[in-house]
Design a protein around this motif. Structure first.
Motif, PDB file in Angstrom:
ATOM      1  N   THR A 258     116.597 -58.691  41.045  1.00  9.65           N
ATOM      2  CA  THR A 258     115.458 -58.408  41.918  1.00  9.65           C
ATOM      3  C   THR A 258     114.455 -57.493  41.225  1.00  9.65           C
ATOM      4  O   THR A 258     113.234 -57.670  41.365  1.00  9.65           O
ATOM      5  CB  THR A 258     115.939 -57.771  43.227  1.00  9.65           C
ATOM      6  N   PHE A 259     114.932 -56.529  40.462  1.00 14.33           N
ATOM      7  CA  PHE A 259     114.031 -55.666  39.693  1.00 14.33           C
ATOM      8  C   PHE A 259     113.246 -56.483  38.660  1.00 14.33           C
ATOM      9  O   PHE A 259     112.057 -56.230  38.427  1.00 14.33           O
ATOM     10  CB  PHE A 259     114.820 -54.563  38.999  1.00 14.33           C
TER      11      PHE A 259
ATOM     12  N   CYS B 285     112.412 -59.605  38.950  1.00 15.20           N
ATOM     13  CA  CYS B 285     111.401 -60.343  39.717  1.00 15.20           C
ATOM     14  C   CYS B 285     110.228 -59.441  40.097  1.00 15.20           C
ATOM     15  O   CYS B 285     109.063 -59.856  40.023  1.00 15.20           O
ATOM     16  CB  CYS B 285     112.038 -60.938  40.972  1.00 15.20           C
ATOM     17  N   LEU B 286     110.532 -58.196  40.489  1.00 15.86           N
ATOM     18  CA  LEU B 286     109.464 -57.261  40.816  1.00 15.86           C
ATOM     19  C   LEU B 286     108.594 -56.987  39.599  1.00 15.86           C
ATOM     20  O   LEU B 286     107.355 -56.890  39.706  1.00 15.86           O
ATOM     21  CB  LEU B 286     110.065 -55.951  41.350  1.00 15.86           C
TER      22      LEU B 286
ATOM     23  N   SER C 154     104.589 -57.365  39.419  1.00 13.40           N
ATOM     24  CA  SER C 154     103.740 -56.175  39.275  1.00 13.40           C
ATOM     25  C   SER C 154     103.177 -55.992  37.876  1.00 13.40           C
ATOM     26  O   SER C 154     102.016 -55.590  37.705  1.00 13.40           O
ATOM     27  CB  SER C 154     104.537 -54.923  39.669  1.00 13.40           C
TER      28      SER C 154
ATOM     29  N   LEU D 275     103.685 -64.585  43.542  1.00 15.81           N
ATOM     30  CA  LEU D 275     104.957 -64.335  44.202  1.00 15.81           C
ATOM     31  C   LEU D 275     105.735 -65.628  44.414  1.00 15.81           C
ATOM     32  O   LEU D 275     106.961 -65.654  44.259  1.00 15.81           O
ATOM     33  CB  LEU D 275     104.718 -63.630  45.544  1.00 15.81           C
TER      34      LEU D 275
ATOM     35  N   PHE E 199     108.563 -54.277  47.953  1.00 12.88           N
ATOM     36  CA  PHE E 199     108.478 -55.630  47.415  1.00 12.88           C
ATOM     37  C   PHE E 199     107.571 -56.450  48.327  1.00 12.88           C
ATOM     38  O   PHE E 199     107.737 -56.434  49.540  1.00 12.88           O
ATOM     39  CB  PHE E 199     109.859 -56.286  47.344  1.00 12.88           C
TER      40      PHE E 199
ATOM     41  N   SER F 167     105.764 -59.423  50.466  1.00 14.67           N
ATOM     42  CA  SER F 167     106.322 -60.491  51.282  1.00 14.67           C
ATOM     43  C   SER F 167     105.257 -61.541  51.560  1.00 14.67           C
ATOM     44  O   SER F 167     104.066 -61.224  51.711  1.00 14.67           O
ATOM     45  CB  SER F 167     106.857 -59.940  52.608  1.00 14.67           C
TER      46      SER F 167
ATOM     47  N   LEU G 113     116.425 -61.062  46.827  1.00 18.32           N
ATOM     48  CA  LEU G 113     115.025 -61.259  47.218  1.00 18.32           C
ATOM     49  C   LEU G 113     114.872 -61.357  48.730  1.00 18.32           C
ATOM     50  O   LEU G 113     113.810 -61.044  49.269  1.00 18.32           O
ATOM     51  CB  LEU G 113     114.468 -62.521  46.564  1.00 18.32           C
TER      52      LEU G 113
ATOM     53  N   ALA H 290     114.949 -57.637  49.763  1.00 19.68           N
ATOM     54  CA  ALA H 290     113.857 -56.810  49.245  1.00 19.68           C
ATOM     55  C   ALA H 290     112.690 -56.602  50.208  1.00 19.68           C
ATOM     56  O   ALA H 290     112.223 -55.470  50.365  1.00 19.68           O
ATOM     57  CB  ALA H 290     113.353 -57.393  47.918  1.00 19.68           C
ATOM     58  N   PRO H 291     112.172 -57.644  50.876  1.00 18.38           N
ATOM     59  CA  PRO H 291     111.006 -57.404  51.741  1.00 18.38           C
ATOM     60  C   PRO H 291     111.300 -56.573  52.982  1.00 18.38           C
ATOM     61  O   PRO H 291     110.376 -56.010  53.574  1.00 18.38           O
ATOM     62  CB  PRO H 291     110.571 -58.828  52.138  1.00 18.38           C
TER      63      PRO H 291
ATOM     64  N   ILE I  97     113.206 -51.582  47.135  1.00 16.07           N
ATOM     65  CA  ILE I  97     114.042 -51.882  45.971  1.00 16.07           C
ATOM     66  C   ILE I  97     114.380 -50.579  45.254  1.00 16.07           C
ATOM     67  O   ILE I  97     113.496 -49.842  44.835  1.00 16.07           O
ATOM     68  CB  ILE I  97     113.310 -52.819  44.999  1.00 16.07           C
TER      69      ILE I  97
END
Length: 290
Positions: free
Chosen positions: A46-47, A49-50, A54, A60, A120, A122, A204, A207-208, A212
Motif C-alpha cells: 500500500t505504501f 501504491c501511495l 503522490s 489513482l 490515501f 479515494s 488498498l 487505506a481510504p 496509512i
C-alpha cells in the motif's frame, strides 16, 4: 436501523478480514507456513501504491490496477528467497522466519517512508447513501463489491484453470502431486504470489477509511487470523466466512457493548474456538497415521 447498519458495516470490514484470512490459508495449505507477515506485506504494498500516486503522479485508477501485481511480486520474491530454502526443515524454523518477516517489512516500511500517518485518496465520495432508511458508506459498498469480485475470480481460477487445479492437488498431498509431475516449488510461489496480491488489494480497501502508517494492518491481521481459525485453517471457504463473521461480531460489540472491546473480540474468538472446536467451523480434524 441501528442493527442493520451494524450488520452492513460489520460485513464490509469483515470482507477485508476475509481477504487477509484467505491469503493466510492459501499460503498455509501450500507450504504449511502461517504467514504472520501477511498484514505487513499488504501495508508495504500500500505504501508503494501511495508513492506511485503522490511522487510519480500516476492516476489513482491505474495504481489500483497495479496493486495486485505489486503485492504478488513482493510475495513471490519472499517465497523464493526466504521460504523455499526452509522446505523440509523443522516447522519451528518457518514460524521464526514468518515472525522475522513481520518485523522486516514493518521496520523496512518505517525506514523508507517514516512512521507518520498519510491519507490515501479515494475515488468515492464521503457522503453516505440512504438506502431504505439505512445509511451506507460508499466505501462499504466498494469493499463488499471488490471483495466478492476477488473471491469469484479466485474460485474460477482454482476450479477451472490448470494452475489452480495443480494448486489444489499440491495442497491435498504434495508428494502425490510431485509424482504426478506437478512442480511443487512453482505451486508454492504461485500461492504466495496470489496471497500477496490479495493482501495488497485488502490494504488498498483499508487505506481510504483510515490513514496509512506502519501500524495500519496490525489489528486487521489479528482479526483475519481469528477469522481463519474460526472458519478452519485448512478451509478456504471457511476463512472467508470466518473473516466476515469476525467483522460482524466486532461491529455488534461496538454498538451494543463498547467500542473499547472491538479489538479484544479477536482474542475471545481465537480462545473460544481453540477450546471448543480447534479445527474451526469448516475445517477437518488432523488425522495422524501411525
Amino acid at each position: 436501523m441501528v442493527l442493520s447498519q451494524a450488520l452492513i458495516s460489520g460485513t464490509a470490514i469483515g470482507f477485508i478480514y476475509a481477504l487477509i484470512a484467505l491469503a493466510m490459508v492459501l499460503i498455509y495449505k501450500s507450504t504449511d507456513v502461517i504467514n504472520f507477515a501477511q498484514g505487513e506485506m499488504a501495508m508495504f504494498s500500500t505504501f508503494i501504491c501511495l508513492t506511485l500516486v503522490s511522487s510519480f503522479s500516476l492516476p489513482l485508477g491505474v495504481v489500483l490496477l497495479l496493486a495486485f501485481p505489486i503485492g504478488a511480486a513482493i510475495a513471490a520474491a519472499t517465497e523464493r528467497v526466504v521460504i523455499r530454502p526452509l522446505a523440509g526443515k523443522p516447522p519451528l524454523n518457518s514460524l521464526i522466519v514468518a515472525i522475522a518477516l513481520f518485523y522486516i517489512f514493518h521496520y523496512g516500511a518505517g525506514w523508507i517512508w517514516g512512521y507518520d500517518a498519510f491519507p490515501f485518496p479515494s475515488l468515492l465520495p464521503d457522503r453516505p447513501l440512504n438506502i431504505g432508511g439505512t445509511f451506507i458508506a460508499p466505501n462499504s459498498l466498494a469493499i463488499a463489491g471488490v471483495s466478492v469480485l476477488v473471491l469469484a475470480i479466485l474460485y474460477v481460477f482454482l476450479e477451472h484453470s490448470r494452475e489452480g487445479i495443480a494448486m489444489r492437488a499440491a495442497s491435498m498431498n504434495r508428494n502425490a502431486a510431485r509424482l504426478m509431475g506437478i512442480s511443487v516449488g512453482r505451486v508454492s510461489m504461485l500461492s504466495w504470489a496470489i496471497a500477496g496480491g490479495i493482501g495488497a488489494i485488502a490494504g488498498l480497501l483499508v487505506a481510504p477509511i483510515t490513514f496509512i502508517d506502519t501500524q495500519m494492518m496490525f489489528f486487521v491481521l489479528l482479526k483475519a487470523l481469528a477469522g481463519a481459525i474460526l472458519g478452519g485453517f485448512n478451509s478456504l471457504p471457511g476463512a472467508v466466512i470466518g473473516g466476515v463473521l469476525v467483522g460482524i461480531i466486532e461491529s455488534l460489540t461496538t454498538v451494543y457493548i463498547s467500542a473499547a472491546f472491538d479489538d479484544a473480540i479477536a482474542f475471545v474468538v481465537i480462545v473460544a474456538v481453540l477450546m471448543i472446536k480447534p479445527e474451526g467451523l469448516f475445517g477437518k480434524p488432523a488425522v495422524k497415521k501411525v
